[in-house]
Motif scaffolding. Structure first.
Motif, short mmCIF file in Angstrom:
data_model
loop_
_atom_site.label_atom_id
_atom_site.label_comp_id
_atom_site.label_asym_id
_atom_site.label_seq_id
_atom_site.Cartn_x
_atom_site.Cartn_y
_atom_site.Cartn_z
N GLU A 126 0.86 -1.18 0.00
CA GLU A 126 0.00 0.00 0.00
C GLU A 126 0.90 1.23 0.00
N LEU A 127 0.80 2.01 -1.06
CA LEU A 127 1.66 3.17 -1.23
C LEU A 127 0.84 4.44 -1.34
N GLU A 128 1.47 5.54 -1.00
CA GLU A 128 0.85 6.85 -1.10
C GLU A 128 1.73 7.72 -2.00
N PHE A 129 1.13 8.35 -3.00
CA PHE A 129 1.85 9.23 -3.90
C PHE A 129 1.43 10.67 -3.62
N THR A 130 2.40 11.56 -3.45
CA THR A 130 2.11 12.96 -3.16
C THR A 130 2.95 13.85 -4.08
N SER A 131 2.28 14.63 -4.91
CA SER A 131 3.00 15.58 -5.76
C SER A 131 3.22 16.88 -4.99
N PHE A 132 4.22 17.64 -5.41
CA PHE A 132 4.51 18.91 -4.72
C PHE A 132 5.29 19.84 -5.64
N TRP A 191 -8.38 4.41 -5.47
CA TRP A 191 -8.43 3.62 -4.24
C TRP A 191 -8.99 4.41 -3.07
N ALA A 192 -8.84 5.73 -3.12
CA ALA A 192 -9.31 6.60 -2.02
C ALA A 192 -9.47 8.01 -2.57
N PRO A 193 -10.30 8.84 -1.91
CA PRO A 193 -10.46 10.22 -2.37
C PRO A 193 -9.13 10.96 -2.40
N THR A 194 -8.95 11.81 -3.40
CA THR A 194 -7.72 12.58 -3.55
C THR A 194 -7.64 13.67 -2.48
N GLN A 195 -6.50 13.74 -1.81
CA GLN A 195 -6.25 14.81 -0.85
C GLN A 195 -5.48 15.94 -1.55
N TYR A 196 -5.61 17.16 -1.03
CA TYR A 196 -4.96 18.28 -1.69
C TYR A 196 -4.52 19.33 -0.67
N GLU A 197 -3.56 20.14 -1.09
CA GLU A 197 -3.01 21.20 -0.25
C GLU A 197 -2.46 22.31 -1.14
N THR A 198 -2.66 23.58 -0.73
CA THR A 198 -2.08 24.70 -1.48
C THR A 198 -1.29 25.64 -0.59
N SER A 199 -1.11 25.31 0.67
CA SER A 199 -0.34 26.15 1.60
C SER A 199 1.02 25.51 1.86
N ARG A 200 2.08 26.20 1.51
CA ARG A 200 3.43 25.68 1.75
C ARG A 200 3.71 25.52 3.24
N GLU A 201 3.21 26.45 4.04
CA GLU A 201 3.44 26.38 5.48
C GLU A 201 2.88 25.10 6.08
N LEU A 202 1.69 24.71 5.64
CA LEU A 202 1.07 23.50 6.17
C LEU A 202 1.71 22.24 5.62
N PHE A 203 2.19 22.30 4.39
CA PHE A 203 2.80 21.11 3.78
C PHE A 203 4.23 20.90 4.28
N ILE A 204 5.06 21.92 4.21
CA ILE A 204 6.47 21.80 4.59
C ILE A 204 6.63 21.80 6.10
N PHE A 234 1.26 23.50 -5.00
CA PHE A 234 0.29 22.46 -5.37
C PHE A 234 0.76 21.14 -4.78
N ALA A 235 -0.19 20.40 -4.22
CA ALA A 235 0.10 19.08 -3.66
C ALA A 235 -1.15 18.22 -3.78
N LEU A 236 -1.03 17.07 -4.41
CA LEU A 236 -2.13 16.12 -4.55
C LEU A 236 -1.65 14.76 -4.05
N ARG A 237 -2.49 14.11 -3.26
CA ARG A 237 -2.10 12.83 -2.66
C ARG A 237 -3.10 11.74 -3.04
N SER A 238 -2.56 10.59 -3.48
CA SER A 238 -3.40 9.46 -3.89
C SER A 238 -2.85 8.17 -3.32
N LYS A 239 -3.74 7.23 -3.05
CA LYS A 239 -3.35 5.92 -2.53
C LYS A 239 -3.37 4.89 -3.66
#
Length: 271
Positions: A126-132, A191-204, A234-239
């Motif tokens: 089970e892997l998680e892919f996160t773009s950034f 496999w699961a709903p896509t997660q997303y983030e647009t704030s660098r402070e919250l991601f980093i 931009f950050a999108l996360r998928s399982k």
């Protein structure tokens, strides 16, 4: 080699949209020659600039990147291939083989990033892919001279039907043109709903870098923050679940346009 004394670099372009990448996976994207889409600095010590993909094993919580940057995790096998029409990064980590291909189509102002993952082990993974990527969407000189001021004019939204993030740079005067940027993820199996983030402070995270961001070190979901943020990314996360001996594909597409209608056309086409 994953890292060399001097970067080996390749340029892909359709004369409007240009991608520059080195053998470690760092680089930048430009539109019409001078509009920087993803933030970049010519820094010989810090190569963590560009558009990246993190891969995380959900069982062990270990993570690495689809290329060498930005995590700097040494793979078992690594290869960067510079073709005339695409750039490839191949690596193997802990029984997982990944093959990332990046291309710029001649007809649209987008870059397509396709990752093929193969499970070489004997058990289900089970892997998680996160773009950034850090969103600049501005002239390179203006972004370098006043980055904090430049970031104030970018607004983001999430298009749930297409698993896409949309960004617009507001015009500051009647002579400025609005610029639109999109980043989406596409998979044959969801496999699961896509997660997303647009704030660098919250991601980093405070005091962290893209090498080991808060979003990867902690077992937390991406916050889903959009709108006007102090430092847009931009950050999108998928399982992804992969059986032994099987392969799965995941695609990321980033594009730019000068109107909302055109950027939505690109989103619909490439999703």
């Amino acid at each position: 080699v994953s890292q060399s004394r001097y970067p080996l670099t390749r340029i892909l372009s359709n004369r409007r949209y240009t991608v520059i990448l080195d053998n470690a996976g760092a680089g930048c994207s430009y539109f019409n020659g001078d509009i920087t889409l993803t933030r970049f600095r010519e820094d010989g010590l810090n190569g963590a600039y560009g558009s990246f993909v993190y891969v995380k094993d959900l069982k062990s919580s270990s993570y690495w990147s689809a290329a060498f940057q930005p995590t700097l995790v040494e793979p078992e096998i690594y290869e960067a291939v510079f073709n005339l029409d695409k750039i490839e990064y191949k690596r193997r980590d802990d029984g997982i083989s990944s093959h990332m291909e990046i291309a710029v189509p001649p007809e649209d102002n987008v870059e397509v990033k396709r990752i093929t993952i193969t499970n070489l082990g004997e058990n289900l993974r089970e892997l998680e892919f996160t773009s950034f990527g850090e969103v600049a969407l501005a002239g390179a000189r203006a972004d370098a001279a006043h980055p904090a001021f430049s970031k104030m004019f970018v607004i983001s939204e999430f298009l749930e039907d297409y698993d896409a993030l949309l960004f617009v740079r507001r015009s500051r005067s009647e002579h400025d043109k609005e610029l639109y940027m999109m980043h989406l993820v596409s998979m044959p199996i969801v496999w699961a709903p896509t997660q997303y983030e647009t704030s660098r402070e919250l991601f980093i995270g405070r005091g962290q870098t893209a090498v080991a961001p808060r979003a990867m070190k902690q077992s937390v979901s991406l916050s889903g923050t959009t709108g006007t943020v102090l430092d847009p990314v931009f950050a999108l996360r998928s399982k992804v679940e992969i059986e032994s001996g099987e392969s799965q594909q995941i695609c990321y597409v980033t594009g730019v346009a000068e109107s909302r209608d055109e950027i939505l056309r690109l989103v619909k086409k490439y999703s």
